[in-house]
Design an enzyme around this catalytic site. Structure first.
Site, mmCIF file in Angstrom:
data_model
loop_
_atom_site.group_PDB
_atom_site.id
_atom_site.type_symbol
_atom_site.label_atom_id
_atom_site.label_comp_id
_atom_site.label_asym_id
_atom_site.label_seq_id
_atom_site.Cartn_x
_atom_site.Cartn_y
_atom_site.Cartn_z
ATOM 1 N N GLN A 276 -30.704 29.072 -18.828
ATOM 2 C CA GLN A 276 -28.940 28.848 -18.840
ATOM 3 C C GLN A 276 -28.785 27.368 -18.822
ATOM 4 O OE1 GLN A 276 -27.462 27.879 -14.957
ATOM 5 N NE2 GLN A 276 -26.400 29.930 -14.865
ATOM 6 N N GLN B 28 -18.828 24.616 -11.381
ATOM 7 C CA GLN B 28 -18.184 23.306 -11.222
ATOM 8 C C GLN B 28 -17.000 23.086 -11.493
ATOM 9 O OE1 GLN B 28 -21.741 20.920 -11.552
ATOM 10 N NE2 GLN B 28 -20.651 18.803 -11.373
#
Length: 311
Positions: A252, A9
Site C-alpha cells: 500500500q 490524511q
C-alpha cells in the site's frame, strides 16, 4: 449489509475529538492510550494545535486514527454495539486501512498508533522535501489520469496514487513531472488540476524506502485475523488472512489507493449502508461512486446516539 469506513490524511483539523472527549470517558480513554503509546501529548495537539504541527505526517496519521477509533469506541461502549454483530466489512482510505484493522481487532490501539507514527516518519523521510509532489485531477477518470501521468513523466516518476471517485484522481511523483502534468491535464480534458499541499509524494514508487521500513515494522508486531474482512486499498478486494494483510499493507505504501473500486465492490457485494467514522470526506466520495447507497458520517455525540438508536 453494512461497511464501516475510515478516513485518510487531510481529514485532520485542530479541535478534532475535543467535544467527544468532553462528552464521553470512553473517548478520553482512547486519546490517553494513544498519548501513552507514543510518549507524546498528541491529544493536546489535536485539541489546541498549532495546525502546522498537527498537519505533519507523523502527527496527522495517528491523530486521524485516534479520532476515528474514539468515535467507534463510544458507539460500542455507550451504544452497546458489537462491531462483529452489526458490520460485514471494514475499509479505510490509505492510513485509514490501519484504523479499519484496529476497529476489526487485527491490531490493538497502542500498536496501531505506533505503526502509524512509524509510517508517517518513514514516508516523510523517503523523499527529500521539494523533490516530490502530488496533484489532484478533477473531471477525469483513472484511465485518462494514467494517460496524463505517462505523458508528463518523461523518464521521471509520475503515477496514479489515488483513484478516489469517478471524477477525482490524484497523481504522485517527481515534482517536475507533476508540474508538467498540470497543463497537460487541462489540454486532455480535466476540469481542474491543482497541486496538493503535501510534504511528500505518497503512494508512488518513490516511497519504496518507506515500504521497506513498514515491512520491518509490521514483521515485528502481532496481527490477528480481523473480526470481519477488510477491503484492501491495493486489491479492492476483501482480505482476512493475517499474513496476506501484512503484505498488502507494505504494498500500500507505494501502490495505488483503489478507493473507487473498493466502494463499488462492496456495494456490488451487497453493502447497503456505509458508515464513516471521525470525518465527512469519504462520504462525499461514496455518494459519487454509489449514489443509491446511503452514507452516514459519525463525528459528534449526537451523530453516534442517533445512529445507535437506528441499529
Amino acid at each position: 449489509m453494512r461497511a464501516f469506513i475510515f478516513p485518510g490524511q487531510g481529514s485532520q483539523a485542530v479541535g478534532m475529538g475535543t467535544a467527544l472527549a468532553a462528552a464521553s470517558p470512553h473517548a478520553r480513554e482512547v486519546f490517553q492510550e494513544v498519548d501513552e503509546a507514543l510518549g507524546q501529548n498528541l491529544s493536546k495537539l489535536m485539541a489546541e494545535g498549532p495546525e502546522d504541527a498537527l498537519t505533519l505526517t507523523a502527527n496527522a496519521q495517528p491523530a486521524i486514527m485516534a479520532n476515528a477509533i474514539a468515535v467507534l469506541r463510544v458507539l460500542e461502549k455507550d451504544g452497546g454495539i458489537r462491531l462483529a454483530d452489526k458490520v460485514d466489512f471494514v475499509a479505510g482510505h490509505s492510513l485509514g486501512e490501519y484504523s479499519a484493522l484496529c476497529a476489526a481487532g487485527s491490531f490493538d490501539l497502542a500498536t496501531t498508533a505506533r505503526l502509524l507514527r512509524r509510517r508517517g516518519e518513514a514516508m516523510q523521510a523517503a523523499v527529500p522535501v521539494g523533490v516530490g509532489a502530488m496533484a489532484a485531477l478533477l473531471g477525469v477518470d483513472v484511465e485518462k489520469a494514467r494517460a496524463i501521468a505517462e505523458a508528463a513523466a518523461q523518464g521521471e516518476v509520475c503515477t496514479v496514487a489515488n483513484d478516489n471517485d469517478p471524477g477525482q484522481v490524484v497523481i504522485s511523483g517527481h515534482r517536475d513531472a507533476i508540474e508538467r502534468a498540470l497543463p497537460l491535464a487541462k489540454e486532455m480534458g480535466a476540469k481542474r488540476a491543482l497541486l496538493l499541499p503535501v510534504s511528500a509524494p505518497f503512494h508512488c514508487p518513490l516511497m519504496q524506502p518507506a515500504a521497506d521500513a513498514m515491512a520491518e515494522a509490521l514483521a515485528a508486531v502481532a496481527l490477528q485475523a480481523p473480526l470481519v474482512p477488510v477491503y484492501a486499498n491495493v486489491t479492492a478486494a476483501p482480505a482476512a488472512d493475517p499474513d496476506t494483510i501484512r503484505g498488502l499493507l507494505v504494498e500500500q505504501v507505494t501502490g495505488m489507493v483503489r478507493w473507487r473500486e473498493s466502494v463499488r465492490a462492496m456495494a456490488d457485494g451487497g453493502v447497503t449502508e456505509f458508515v464513516e467514522f471521525g470525518g465527512k470526506v469519504l462520504g462525499g466520495m461514496v455518494k459519487r461512486i454509489t449514489p443509491d447507497v446511503p452514507t452516514v458520517s459519525l463525528v459528534t455525540m449526537d451523530d453516534i446516539e442517533a445512529f445507535a438508536k437506528g441499529l
